[in-house]
Design a protein around this motif. Structure first.
Motif, PDB file in Angstrom:
ATOM      1  N   ASP A  14      42.609  34.867  46.198  1.00  0.00           N
ATOM      2  CA  ASP A  14      41.887  33.674  47.046  1.00  0.00           C
ATOM      3  C   ASP A  14      40.913  33.004  46.176  1.00  0.00           C
ATOM      4  O   ASP A  14      40.240  31.887  45.720  1.00  0.00           O
ATOM      5  CB  ASP A  14      41.326  34.662  48.229  1.00  0.00           C
ATOM      6  N   GLN A  15      39.944  33.598  45.483  1.00  0.00           N
ATOM      7  CA  GLN A  15      39.132  33.509  44.305  1.00  0.00           C
ATOM      8  C   GLN A  15      39.379  32.543  43.392  1.00  0.00           C
ATOM      9  O   GLN A  15      38.898  31.922  42.942  1.00  0.00           O
ATOM     10  CB  GLN A  15      38.098  35.023  43.752  1.00  0.00           C
ATOM     11  N   VAL A  16      40.415  32.865  42.726  1.00  0.00           N
ATOM     12  CA  VAL A  16      41.011  32.531  41.762  1.00  0.00           C
ATOM     13  C   VAL A  16      41.723  30.488  42.925  1.00  0.00           C
ATOM     14  O   VAL A  16      40.930  29.739  42.047  1.00  0.00           O
ATOM     15  CB  VAL A  16      41.909  32.500  41.037  1.00  0.00           C
ATOM     16  N   THR A  55      42.860  39.043  47.892  1.00  0.00           N
ATOM     17  CA  THR A  55      40.664  38.445  47.712  1.00  0.00           C
ATOM     18  C   THR A  55      40.633  38.185  45.898  1.00  0.00           C
ATOM     19  O   THR A  55      39.902  36.744  46.148  1.00  0.00           O
ATOM     20  CB  THR A  55      40.088  39.933  47.426  1.00  0.00           C
ATOM     21  N   ARG A  56      41.270  38.742  45.243  1.00  0.00           N
ATOM     22  CA  ARG A  56      41.087  38.105  43.597  1.00  0.00           C
ATOM     23  C   ARG A  56      41.643  36.548  44.280  1.00  0.00           C
ATOM     24  O   ARG A  56      41.381  35.766  43.496  1.00  0.00           O
ATOM     25  CB  ARG A  56      41.971  39.044  42.277  1.00  0.00           C
ATOM     26  N   ARG A  88      40.075  29.090  44.927  1.00  0.00           N
ATOM     27  CA  ARG A  88      39.404  28.517  45.190  1.00  0.00           C
ATOM     28  C   ARG A  88      38.294  27.878  43.921  1.00  0.00           C
ATOM     29  O   ARG A  88      38.204  26.808  44.390  1.00  0.00           O
ATOM     30  CB  ARG A  88      37.730  29.498  45.600  1.00  0.00           C
ATOM     31  N   LEU A  89      38.627  28.677  43.239  1.00  0.00           N
ATOM     32  CA  LEU A  89      37.852  27.620  41.762  1.00  0.00           C
ATOM     33  C   LEU A  89      39.266  26.471  41.459  1.00  0.00           C
ATOM     34  O   LEU A  89      38.482  26.151  40.895  1.00  0.00           O
ATOM     35  CB  LEU A  89      38.506  29.012  40.316  1.00  0.00           C
ATOM     36  N   TRP A  99      38.549  23.030  44.636  1.00  0.00           N
ATOM     37  CA  TRP A  99      37.463  23.494  44.964  1.00  0.00           C
ATOM     38  C   TRP A  99      36.701  22.731  43.918  1.00  0.00           C
ATOM     39  O   TRP A  99      36.391  21.734  42.565  1.00  0.00           O
ATOM     40  CB  TRP A  99      36.693  24.668  45.157  1.00  0.00           C
TER      41      TRP A  99
END
Length: 82
Positions: free
Chosen positions: A74-76, A71-72, A78-79, A82
Motif C-alpha cells: 500500500d505504501q509503495v 501495508t508495504r 501511494r508513492l 500520488w
C-alpha cells in the motif's frame, strides 16, 4: 512451492518436523517473491503433520506477515500513484 510434493523435499532436507517449522518461520519473515506460496506450503504442512496448536500458530504468523506485506504494498502504491 506448494505445487510439488513438499513432504518429500522437506523430509529429504530435514529430519524432523520441528526443524521444518524453523525453516518455515524464517521463510515467512524473509520471503520476497510469491509469499502466498510459502504461506500456503506452511499451512499445508501443519495441516498434515502438526497439531491444532502448531496450525494455529502458523495461521497467526502468516496472517501477521501478510498484513505487514499488504501495508508495504500500500505504501509503495501511494508513492507511485500520488
Amino acid at each position: 512451492m506448494a505445487d510439488f510434493d513438499n513432504d518429500w523435499w522437506l523430509s529429504r532436507q530435514y529430519s524432523d518436523a520441528d526443524r521444518v517449522r524453523v525453516v518455515f518461520r524464517q521463510a515467512v519473515h524473509s520471503v520476497g517473491d510469491w509469499p502466498d506460496r510459502v504461506f500456503a506450503a506452511w499451512i499445508a504442512f501443519e495441516q498434515q503433520h502438526g497439531t491444532v496448536e502448531s496450525l494455529t500458530t502458523a495461521y497467526a504468523l502468516v496472517r501477521q506477515q501478510a498484513e505487514i506485506l499488504a501495508t508495504r504494498l500500500d505504501q509503495v502504491a501511494r508513492l507511485l500513484y500520488w
